[in-house]
Design an enzyme around this catalytic site. Structure first.
Site, PDB file in Angstrom:
ATOM      1  CD1 TRP A 141      -2.755   1.480   0.460  1.00 27.51           C
ATOM      2  CD2 TRP A 141      -2.189   1.737   2.599  1.00 27.51           C
ATOM      3  NE1 TRP A 141      -3.525   2.596   1.044  1.00 27.51           N
ATOM      4  CE2 TRP A 141      -3.147   2.716   2.251  1.00 27.51           C
ATOM      5  CE3 TRP A 141      -1.284   1.712   3.905  1.00 27.51           C
ATOM      6  CZ2 TRP A 141      -3.602   3.532   3.530  1.00 27.51           C
ATOM      7  CZ3 TRP A 141      -2.170   2.600   4.866  1.00 27.51           C
ATOM      8  CH2 TRP A 141      -3.059   3.478   4.608  1.00 27.51           C
ATOM      9  CG  ASP A 194      -2.092  -2.716   7.477  1.00 25.86           C
ATOM     10  OD1 ASP A 194      -3.228  -2.651   7.588  1.00 25.86           O
ATOM     11  OD2 ASP A 194      -1.646  -1.458   6.805  1.00 25.86           O
ATOM     12  CE  LYS A 226      -9.905  -0.255   4.230  1.00 26.44           C
ATOM     13  NZ  LYS A 226      -9.620   0.594   2.896  1.00 26.44           N
TER      14      LYS A 226
HETATM   15  N1  KET Z   1      -3.842  -0.684   5.563  1.00 25.52           N
HETATM   16  C1  KET Z   1      -4.062  -1.108   4.702  1.00 25.52           C
HETATM   17  C2  KET Z   1      -3.166  -2.157   4.039  1.00 25.52           C
HETATM   18  C3  KET Z   1      -5.133  -0.261   3.869  1.00 25.52           C
HETATM   19  O1  KET Z   1      -5.465  -0.764   2.583  1.00 25.52           O
HETATM   20  C4  KET Z   1      -5.846   0.953   4.290  1.00 25.52           C
HETATM   21  C5  KET Z   1      -6.615   1.723   3.349  1.00 25.52           C
HETATM   22  C6  KET Z   1      -5.345   1.317   5.478  1.00 25.52           C
HETATM   23  C7  KET Z   1      -4.250   0.830   6.186  1.00 25.52           C
HETATM   24  C8  KET Z   1      -6.074   2.539   6.161  1.00 25.52           C
HETATM   25  O2  KET Z   1      -7.352   2.326   6.612  1.00 25.52           O
HETATM   26  P1  KET Z   1      -7.957   3.132   7.768  1.00 25.52           P
HETATM   27  O3  KET Z   1      -8.309   2.321   9.142  1.00 25.52           O
HETATM   28  O4  KET Z   1      -9.203   3.524   7.230  1.00 25.52           O
HETATM   29  O5  KET Z   1      -6.996   4.442   8.094  1.00 25.52           O
HETATM   30  N2  KET Z   1      -6.815   1.367   1.957  1.00 25.52           N
HETATM   31  C9  KET Z   1      -7.549   1.901   1.062  1.00 25.52           C
HETATM   32  C10 KET Z   1      -7.849   3.400   1.296  1.00 25.52           C
HETATM   33  C11 KET Z   1      -6.744   4.291   1.475  1.00 25.52           C
HETATM   34  O6  KET Z   1      -5.811   4.407   0.579  1.00 25.52           O
HETATM   35  O7  KET Z   1      -6.800   5.239   2.597  1.00 25.52           O
HETATM   36  C12 KET Z   1      -6.921   1.642  -0.425  1.00 25.52           C
HETATM   37  O8  KET Z   1      -5.925   1.023  -0.448  1.00 25.52           O
HETATM   38  O9  KET Z   1      -7.515   2.146  -1.274  1.00 25.52           O
END
Ligand code: KET
Length: 396
Positions: free
Chosen positions: A130, A211, A246
């Site tokens: 990511w 993660d 998610k």
């Molecule tokens: N870790 C991973 C691997 C991940 O794909 C995301 C979000 C997050 C953490 C962040 O999650 P949060 O708890 O909402 O802070 N991924 C999607 C959105 C983004 O880029 O923020 C994506 O990869 O599209």
């Protein structure tokens, strides 16, 4: 005064999603951002979440600052979800858990802590990962390197190369690992591969940083926690940031946590204390509302059952879309192997499309995906999967 401030190039994922919103073309398809959409193309409000929010609203009270580390009921519910309620690490009090502003907030708090207490350590992320992982750790002042991961020839994992790179790292190196549903490739370690990796982490004294943003989207809530529990049981110390964005479809509520599994309870107390100091200097304490929704879903037995069923249905729908995309592409482009759509897990698949092909898809077919060739399979639905396959077949 600000002439030296250069323009922001934009974020490879979030800016693309914004471009999609502005695109006036009918029939546009958004496979860019990692968000689960239902079969009608909407972000679902889960019934379990709606009911939990009603309970929270009915009990609305004063809104003091939460403790720096977050709400106690949220933190203990997170520990149960990650490790299983009866895990020895929880009973021994050797896990330090903070409620954070999304798992992104948790990742960054952990990164700041590492920069302070392991200043000689460098970070190793999978190739690819990511995009924001690199930014966050570099933003904390750490040097970020990659270990081999995705095998473009097979659409699978370069496990031997990964292991041999990790074996060669200096002690106390930070190894970022996706606990399940790897972003962007959808390629995960098997249980046997985790079992082979863990002794390497222990013997080389590497610090794993997990993660877990997609718990429940791979094989199920418990199955997707395999790596977390296996690491904790093996007695290694590690970090884990987890997200509810998610799994509960509560993206904008910013619900996540950071846990650090320590050798003993005394070290966990100090680690939690220094994490609190980091939080205090950044945003002081997390917000109340979203965390209470999450804690209610996790701890109310009926809501918990309902949530697990709803998460199961999201997982099943993604699997059905994988099968459908595979079937249509196989029929349209004979002789090409699309098997990877079926074997990759979670929200994402790596199509192997080039950045130029991705640009063509966006410009000529209004089909949006990240320029690495990643698609969010959860953006597919019964109305757009055929058109997606047709468009992809057209650029191959
Ligand atoms: N870790 C991973 C691997 C991940 O794909 C995301 C979000 C997050 C953490 C962040 O999650 P949060 O708890 O909402 O802070 N991924 C999607 C959105 C983004 O880029 O923020 C994506 O990869 O599209």
């Amino acid at each position: 005064m600000f002439q030296h401030v250069e323009p922001f190039a934009g974020d490879p994922i979030l800016s693309l999603n914004e471009d999609f919103q502005k695109d006036p073309r009918a029939g546009k398809i958004n496979l860019s951002i990692g968000i689960y959409f239902d079969d009608a193309g909407r972000i679902p409000v889960l019934d379990s979440v709606r009911r939990a929010e009603a309970i929270v609203a009915a009990n609305v009270g004063p809104k003091p600052y939460l403790p720096i580390e977050g709400a106690a009921n949220f933190r203990s519910a997170v520990q149960g979800l990650l490790f299983g309620a009866d895990h020895e690490a929880i009973a021994a009090g050797r896990v330090a858990t903070l409620q954070t502003v999304g798992s992104s907030g948790g990742l960054k708090v952990g990164a700041d802590f590492i920069a302070r207490y392991f200043p000689g350590s460098q970070v190793w992320v999978s190739d690819p990962t990511w995009d924001n992982h690199r930014s966050m750790f570099e933003g904390a002042g750490l040097t970020v390197n990659t270990y081999p991961y995705y095998d473009a020839d097979t659409g699978g994992l370069k496990f031997d190369a990964m292991l041999s790179t990790l074996r060669g790292l200096p002690a106390k190196s930070i190894v970022l690992l996706h606990a399940c549903c790897h972003n962007p490739t959808g390629v995960d370690l098997t249980r046997a591969q985790w079992d082979a990796l863990i002794p390497v982490l222990r013997e080389r004294e590497l610090i794993a940083y997990l993660d877990l943003a997609y718990q429940g989207f791979g094989d199920g809530i418990e199955a997707d926690a395999y790596a977390v529990r296996a690491l904790a049981s093996a007695g290694v110390s590690f970090f884990i940031a987890n997200s509810f964005s998610k799994s509960m479809s509560v993206y904008g509520e910013r619900c996540g946590a950071l846990s650090v599994v320590c050798p003993d309870a005394a070290q966990a107390v100090n680690v939690l204390g220094q994490m609190k100091f980091t939080v205090r200097r950044n945003y002081s304490s997390p917000p109340i509302h979203g965390g209470q929704i999450v804690a209610t879903v996790l701890t109310d037995p009926e809501l918990r059952r309902e949530w697990e069923a709803e998460l199961g249905a999201m997982r099943e729908r993604i699997l059905a879309m994988r099968k459908k995309l595979y079937a249509v592409l196989k029929a349209k482009v004979p002789g090409r192997d699309f098997e990877y759509f079926l074997t990759q897990r979670g929200m994402f698949s790596y199509t192997g499309l080039s950045a130029a092909q991705v640009d063509t898809l966006r410009e000529q077919h209004a089909l949006y995906m990240v320029r690495s060739g990643r698609i969010c399979v959860a953006g597919l639905n019964s109305s757009n999967v055929e058109a997606t396959a047709v468009a992809i077949a057209a650029v191959l």
